[in-house]
Design an enzyme around this catalytic site. Sequence first.
Site, mmCIF file in Angstrom:
data_model
loop_
_atom_site.group_PDB
_atom_site.id
_atom_site.type_symbol
_atom_site.label_atom_id
_atom_site.label_comp_id
_atom_site.label_asym_id
_atom_site.label_seq_id
_atom_site.Cartn_x
_atom_site.Cartn_y
_atom_site.Cartn_z
ATOM 1 N N LYS A 190 -1.759 -6.449 -2.573
ATOM 2 C CA LYS A 190 -2.983 -6.536 -2.528
ATOM 3 C C LYS A 190 -3.899 -5.519 -2.975
ATOM 4 O O LYS A 190 -5.050 -5.455 -3.386
ATOM 5 C CB LYS A 190 -3.235 -6.662 -1.058
ATOM 6 C CG LYS A 190 -2.526 -7.976 -0.392
ATOM 7 C CD LYS A 190 -2.439 -7.933 1.233
ATOM 8 C CE LYS A 190 -1.738 -6.957 2.002
ATOM 9 N NZ LYS A 190 -0.151 -6.827 1.726
ATOM 10 N N ASP A 223 3.047 -6.405 1.529
ATOM 11 C CA ASP A 223 3.280 -5.671 0.323
ATOM 12 C C ASP A 223 3.296 -6.618 -1.074
ATOM 13 O O ASP A 223 4.030 -6.289 -1.890
ATOM 14 C CB ASP A 223 4.759 -4.910 0.471
ATOM 15 C CG ASP A 223 4.593 -4.061 1.562
ATOM 16 O OD1 ASP A 223 3.688 -3.579 1.992
ATOM 17 O OD2 ASP A 223 5.660 -3.962 2.346
ATOM 18 N N GLN A 278 -1.112 -6.773 5.675
ATOM 19 C CA GLN A 278 0.078 -7.502 6.219
ATOM 20 C C GLN A 278 0.142 -8.889 5.286
ATOM 21 O O GLN A 278 -0.415 -8.869 4.069
ATOM 22 C CB GLN A 278 0.205 -7.914 7.629
ATOM 23 C CG GLN A 278 0.517 -6.714 8.287
ATOM 24 C CD GLN A 278 -0.840 -5.682 8.564
ATOM 25 O OE1 GLN A 278 -1.752 -6.191 9.343
ATOM 26 N NE2 GLN A 278 -0.643 -4.528 8.330
ATOM 27 N N GLY A 300 0.053 -0.270 4.141
ATOM 28 C CA GLY A 300 0.292 0.727 2.913
ATOM 29 C C GLY A 300 -0.052 0.195 1.694
ATOM 30 O O GLY A 300 0.682 -0.809 1.434
ATOM 31 N N HIS A 301 -1.244 0.344 1.288
ATOM 32 C CA HIS A 301 -1.844 -0.263 0.013
ATOM 33 C C HIS A 301 -1.816 0.654 -0.997
ATOM 34 O O HIS A 301 -2.537 1.793 -1.057
ATOM 35 C CB HIS A 301 -3.365 -0.916 0.295
ATOM 36 C CG HIS A 301 -3.295 -1.856 1.349
ATOM 37 N ND1 HIS A 301 -4.358 -2.775 1.562
ATOM 38 C CD2 HIS A 301 -2.129 -2.316 1.996
ATOM 39 C CE1 HIS A 301 -4.038 -3.584 2.436
ATOM 40 N NE2 HIS A 301 -2.844 -3.552 2.782
HETATM 41 P P1 GDP Z 1 0.068 -4.081 -0.646
HETATM 42 O O1 GDP Z 1 0.473 -3.530 0.578
HETATM 43 O O2 GDP Z 1 0.324 -5.374 -0.677
HETATM 44 O O3 GDP Z 1 -1.162 -3.457 -1.118
HETATM 45 O O4 GDP Z 1 1.475 -3.584 -1.570
HETATM 46 P P2 GDP Z 1 2.044 -2.023 -1.752
HETATM 47 O O5 GDP Z 1 1.355 -1.588 -2.199
HETATM 48 O O6 GDP Z 1 2.717 -1.762 -0.142
HETATM 49 O O7 GDP Z 1 3.228 -2.496 -2.351
HETATM 50 C C1 GDP Z 1 3.159 -3.023 -3.821
HETATM 51 C C2 GDP Z 1 4.171 -2.186 -4.641
HETATM 52 O O8 GDP Z 1 3.922 -2.691 -5.788
HETATM 53 C C3 GDP Z 1 3.325 -0.744 -4.722
HETATM 54 O O9 GDP Z 1 4.335 0.214 -5.242
HETATM 55 C C4 GDP Z 1 2.524 -1.235 -6.176
HETATM 56 O O10 GDP Z 1 2.357 -0.036 -6.850
HETATM 57 C C5 GDP Z 1 3.414 -2.050 -6.847
HETATM 58 N N1 GDP Z 1 3.050 -2.956 -7.774
HETATM 59 C C6 GDP Z 1 1.746 -3.584 -7.582
HETATM 60 N N2 GDP Z 1 1.711 -4.645 -8.583
HETATM 61 C C7 GDP Z 1 2.852 -4.203 -9.448
HETATM 62 C C8 GDP Z 1 3.299 -5.056 -10.512
HETATM 63 O O11 GDP Z 1 2.625 -6.140 -11.096
HETATM 64 N N3 GDP Z 1 4.408 -4.669 -11.197
HETATM 65 C C9 GDP Z 1 5.012 -3.695 -10.451
HETATM 66 N N4 GDP Z 1 6.180 -3.392 -11.263
HETATM 67 N N5 GDP Z 1 4.726 -2.977 -9.446
HETATM 68 C C10 GDP Z 1 3.516 -3.282 -8.994
HETATM 69 P P1 IMO Z 2 0.918 -4.222 4.091
HETATM 70 O O1 IMO Z 2 -0.620 -4.333 4.567
HETATM 71 C C1 IMO Z 2 5.068 -5.002 5.084
HETATM 72 C C2 IMO Z 2 5.828 -5.436 9.221
HETATM 73 C C3 IMO Z 2 6.766 -4.623 9.827
HETATM 74 C C4 IMO Z 2 7.548 -5.089 11.162
HETATM 75 C C5 IMO Z 2 6.234 -6.161 11.552
HETATM 76 C C6 IMO Z 2 5.545 -5.716 12.977
HETATM 77 O O2 IMO Z 2 0.983 -2.933 3.408
HETATM 78 O O3 IMO Z 2 1.286 -5.622 3.251
HETATM 79 P P2 IMO Z 2 4.016 -3.699 13.204
HETATM 80 O O4 IMO Z 2 4.022 -2.244 12.666
HETATM 81 O O5 IMO Z 2 2.813 -4.387 12.828
HETATM 82 O O6 IMO Z 2 4.203 -3.483 14.746
HETATM 83 O O7 IMO Z 2 5.166 -4.222 12.559
HETATM 84 O O8 IMO Z 2 5.324 -6.144 10.554
HETATM 85 N N1 IMO Z 2 4.590 -4.958 8.629
HETATM 86 C C7 IMO Z 2 4.539 -4.858 7.281
HETATM 87 N N2 IMO Z 2 5.394 -5.253 6.454
HETATM 88 N N3 IMO Z 2 3.724 -4.713 5.039
HETATM 89 C C8 IMO Z 2 2.786 -4.432 5.835
HETATM 90 O O9 IMO Z 2 1.566 -4.123 5.541
HETATM 91 C C9 IMO Z 2 3.248 -4.295 7.120
HETATM 92 N N4 IMO Z 2 2.741 -4.203 8.327
HETATM 93 C C10 IMO Z 2 3.610 -4.422 8.998
HETATM 94 O O10 IMO Z 2 7.708 -3.976 9.024
HETATM 95 O O11 IMO Z 2 8.426 -6.207 10.598
HETATM 96 MG MG MG Z 3 1.879 -2.432 1.631
#
Ligand code: GDP
Ligand code: IMO
Ligand code: MG
Length: 445
Positions: A20, A17, A234, A44-45
């Site tokens: 990316k 998270d 991840q 979840g991107h």
């Molecule tokens: P990923 O899994 O690495 O793609 O990240 P996620 O989408 O799960 O989580 C990142 C969260 O931060 C999402 O809600 C994005 O919309 C948000 N986000 C990304 N970059 C920024 C930033 O620079 N500032 C803020 N406030 N939110 C951001």
């Molecule tokens: P993105 O791509 C954050 C965490 C889960 C759990 C562990 C194992 O959005 O960054 P799994 O479902 O793989 O058996 O879970 O890894 N986890 C993540 N945490 N971002 C993710 O993906 C994750 N994918 C798995 O919360 O601790």
């Molecule tokens: Mg994510």
Amino acid sequence: MKEVNKADVLLGLQWGDEGKGKIVDVLTPHYKVVARFQGGPNAGHTLVFEGKKYILHTIPSGIFHSGCVNVVGNGVVLDPFIINKELDQLNIPPDVLQESLFICGKAHLILPSHRLLDAALENKKGKLRIGSTLKGIGPTYTDKVARTGLRLADTATDNFIKKYEALKTEHLRLAESLGYSLSDLKLDSLTFEEYEQEWFRGLERLKSIPRVQSEVFINETLDKGARVLAEGAQGTLLDIDFGSYPYVTSSNTITAGACIGLGLAPSRIGEVFGVFKAYCTRVGGGPFPTELIGKDADHLRERGNEYGSTTGRPRRCGWLDLPALKYAVMINGVSRLIMTKADVLNQLDVIKVCTGYQIDGEEQNIFPLTLEQESLNPVYKELQGWNNSLDSVESFEQLPAALLDYVSLIEDYVQVPVDIISTGADRKQILIRKGAGILQRLAVV
Ligand code: GDP
Ligand code: IMO
Ligand code: MG
């Protein structure tokens, strides 16, 4: 000899998270192909543009740019039910989709019974549960390694249903032995049978998506001189080998995973873009040395909207951990850093950053093998906050001095430049440093 055209890799350096998806979306106009190499719908991107938010689970984050080919590589695990829902939400016209999304036939299928097993195994662990997203990731990779899994390409064989039923029966037997049965389970508020029906419907749609052999496709694309970006899921600290085992996911989330999950030779890896948050978060169980409890954690969680993109769970929050970041930079061979969510720290008077750990009374700055030692305490350096909004900042160089000091501290510690800072969730909230190496790489100077 002609110079070898190499693929770039973008991945997370913490516990996932890191943002990316947003960064891949921003960089996509400079690439012909964006390819996912591991993980599955546990990811979840989030992408935000034109006032709308999209969350991608399996589909690469280049999907919103016309002309970009998105590849789901051999190392990814696929849930047809989830991909089907994802495609419905994206609402891309079928003719455009035919040109912009390719899936590798070698990718393994997450069966409904893999999800059942995931729930049964987590349930059995009790207090020691991993906090899995319960998408069936662990059991699917287990079957892959045990050589009992089913691949997308297998769906074209005559005895696919027979194999599916045999594997399902095996899973149900195992789940029952763990005290779990079909009736215990609701999958996305459906019964197992309802979910299975939808799963097969999704499989039909999945079969209509053009197939590639990712290793051949990616290497041929590079041979033609086109650019490829491999998108990690991840984060490094969730890697099955180098993460905080056993609180990890079941795939290799690191640069080497891009080689395995796409069929790329190590010599074909170019730049490695490492994405990290200006602080740390973790969702699920497992050690987290710089974790905050109470009002500081609440501040980061609310300001940063730190709730899981896949499960909606509140994310645990803490300060930036530099030994962990340095470790991640080493394991991945990161050549350029990208810092996200700097804006979340805007209102803090003091920002702490972990520069080492006290372990049994001794200070060390090496990321330890096990983080679970009770005697492990982070050592912090305190920095002044910038206490300012970043909304009107138009260039990297105009960022507040205190934020640039924060960046310098990170660069001095890990010895890799921070080339990009993200200051908000929207695609447009991005600052690239003047003269940064990433600009030469992307050829936008
Ligand atoms: P990923 O899994 O690495 O793609 O990240 P996620 O989408 O799960 O989580 C990142 C969260 O931060 C999402 O809600 C994005 O919309 C948000 N986000 C990304 N970059 C920024 C930033 O620079 N500032 C803020 N406030 N939110 C951001
Ligand atoms: P993105 O791509 C954050 C965490 C889960 C759990 C562990 C194992 O959005 O960054 P799994 O479902 O793989 O058996 O879970 O890894 N986890 C993540 N945490 N971002 C993710 O993906 C994750 N994918 C798995 O919360 O601790
Ligand atoms: Mg994510």
